[in-house]
Design a protein around this motif. Structure first.
Motif, PDB file in Angstrom:
ATOM      1  N   LYS A 183       0.840  -1.190   0.000  1.00 55.15           N
ATOM      2  CA  LYS A 183       0.000   0.000   0.000  1.00 55.15           C
ATOM      3  C   LYS A 183       0.880   1.248   0.000  1.00 55.15           C
ATOM      4  CE  LYS A 183      -3.484  -2.559   2.572  1.00 55.15           C
ATOM      5  NZ  LYS A 183      -4.199  -2.706   3.853  1.00 55.15           N
ATOM      6  N   THR A 233      -5.043   2.560   1.975  1.00 53.37           N
ATOM      7  CA  THR A 233      -5.727   1.290   2.235  1.00 53.37           C
ATOM      8  C   THR A 233      -5.735   0.371   1.015  1.00 53.37           C
ATOM      9  OG1 THR A 233      -7.868   2.240   1.608  1.00 53.37           O
ATOM     10  CG2 THR A 233      -7.230   2.387   3.924  1.00 53.37           C
ATOM     11  N   ALA A 234      -5.565   0.943  -0.182  1.00 50.56           N
ATOM     12  CA  ALA A 234      -5.658   0.138  -1.398  1.00 50.56           C
ATOM     13  C   ALA A 234      -4.309  -0.463  -1.773  1.00 50.56           C
ATOM     14  CB  ALA A 234      -6.175   0.997  -2.551  1.00 50.56           C
ATOM     15  N   ALA A 235      -4.269  -1.771  -1.955  1.00 49.11           N
ATOM     16  CA  ALA A 235      -3.052  -2.428  -2.416  1.00 49.11           C
ATOM     17  C   ALA A 235      -2.851  -2.111  -3.894  1.00 49.11           C
ATOM     18  CB  ALA A 235      -3.143  -3.929  -2.203  1.00 49.11           C
ATOM     19  N   ASP A 241      -8.474   7.381  -1.025  1.00 48.64           N
ATOM     20  CA  ASP A 241      -7.901   6.227  -0.341  1.00 48.64           C
ATOM     21  C   ASP A 241      -7.526   6.553   1.096  1.00 48.64           C
ATOM     22  OD1 ASP A 241      -6.863   3.443  -0.570  1.00 48.64           O
ATOM     23  OD2 ASP A 241      -4.967   4.426  -0.116  1.00 48.64           O
TER      24      ASP A 241
END
Length: 286
Positions: free
Chosen positions: A183, A197-199, A227
Motif C-alpha cells: 500500500k 488502504t488500497a493495495a 484512499d
C-alpha cells in the motif's frame, strides 16, 4: 467564366491539437514518455541513449501527438534504449535527467518499446535507476499542491515513485513510497506518514495526491477514489533539496514503470475529475 475546383486537390482540415495542459493549465512540471501534453510544447518528449554505441538522440511526437515509436526503434535498433532526459512540457524547463548510464531507466528492451496498456512506459529496475531535477527552485513539497501520476509497481518492498524532500524542515516525501504491505505511504513531513488502504502491487494505477490547506488537507486518491487523508495545516521550508522520479534520498528505488506525472503548485481540486478522466482515457487504467 467560372472556375472549376478539383475536389482531389482540396485538403481536409486538420483539427487543432488540444493537450491536457491546454485545458488544465498552470502545471509546475509535466512529464510524459507517451504523449504531447500541450499545444505550445513543440520539443522532444525524451532523450534516449542506445546500448549499441552509447549515442544519444532526442525523440519527439508523431502526427498523432504521441511518442514517435518508429523514430525511437529506428534509432535504438535491436539493442536497448535508456532515457537520459525526460523533458518538462510545462514551459518551466524542469527536465528530469540522468547522466550516469547505469542509472538510466529503460524504455526499449531488445528493440521493443516497454509498454503498459499499449502505451510507452519507463522501466525502473528497483536498484539503481532514476531521473532527477537539478533546479528545484519551484519544487519544494509545500508548494506542490496537486499531483497526478501513473505507475505500475512490481515489488512489495519499499519503492519510491516520486520524491520531494527538504532536509532542513517539514516537507518530507510529498508523493510517497510503497510499503511492504503493498500500500502506498505518503510521507507528509519528517517522521510522519499517511498509509493508504488500497493495495497497488503489480497493478497499473492512476495516483492523485493533494496537499491543501484546512481540514483533512492531505488527500490521496487511487484511480479516482479517495484512499486516505490526513490533517496538516501546511508544509514549511523553502526549496526542496531533492526532486526525482524513481528514487528518494533514503535510497529507496522504484521497481516498476512510470508513464506520466503532472504536478501543480495550485489547488486543482475542482479540476480533479477532468484531469483524471483525461489521463484515464488515454492510458485506459480503470
Amino acid at each position: 467564366m467560372g472556375f472549376l475546383i478539383n475536389p482531389y486537390l482540396v485538403q481536409p482540415s486538420v483539427p487543432a491539437f488540444t493537450g491536457i495542459l491546454d485545458t488544465y493549465s498552470g502545471a509546475a512540471v509535466a512529464y510524459s514518455a507517451a504523449r504531447r501534453l500541450s499545444s505550445t510544447y513543440t520539443g522532444a518528449l525524451i532523450r534516449v541513449r542506445r546500448s549499441s554505441d552509447n549515442t544519444e538522440q532526442d525523440i519527439g511526437y508523431n502526427g498523432s501527438n504521441v511518442l514517435d515509436e518508429s523514430a525511437l526503434t529506428s534509432f535504438v535498433g535491436a539493442g536497448n534504449g535508456f532515457v537520459v532526459k525526460l523533458y518538462d512540457q510545462s514551459g518551466n524547463v524542469k527536465n528530469m535527467e540522468q547522466s550516469t548510464a547505469a542509472n538510466q531507466p529503460k524504455i526499449v528492451n531488445s528493440g521493443t518499446v516497454f509498454k503498459d496498456n499499449s502505451k510507452p512506459a519507463l522501466s525502473f529496475n528497483g536498484t539503481s535507476q532514476y531521473l532527477a531535477v537539478t533546479d528545484n527552485t519551484i519544487l519544494h513539497a509545500s508548494s506542490l499542491t496537486s499531483c497526478f501520476y501513473t505507475t505500475k509497481i512490481f515489488s512489495g518492498s519499499y519503492n519510491s515513485p516520486i520524491a520531494s524532500k527538504n532536509y532542513s524542515a517539514d516537507g518530507g516525501y510529498f508523493f510517497g513510497n510503497l510499503g511492504t504491505d503493498n500500500k502506498l505511504q505518503l510521507y507528509i513531513d519528517q517522521g510522519t506518514n499517511l498509509i493508504g488502504t488500497a493495495a497497488i502491487f503489480n497493478l497499473q494505477k492512476l495516483l492523485t495526491n493533494f496537499n491543501q490547506t484546512g481540514t483533512n488537507n492531505s488527500k490521496f486518491y487511487v484511480n479516482g477514489s479517495l484512499d486516505a487523508q490526513w490533517t496538516k495545516s501546511s508544509l514549511s521550508g523553502t526549496n526542496s533539496t531533492y526532486f526525482a522520479l524513481g528514487y528518494d534520498p533514503l535510497g529507496l528505488y522504484l521497481k516498476g514503470n512510470m508513464q506520466e506525472a503532472i504536478i501543480y503548485s495550485t489547488d486543482k481540486t475542482s479540476d480533479k475529475t477532468g484531469i483524471e478522466g483525461n489521463i484515464n482515457t488515454f492510458y485506459s487504467i480503470y
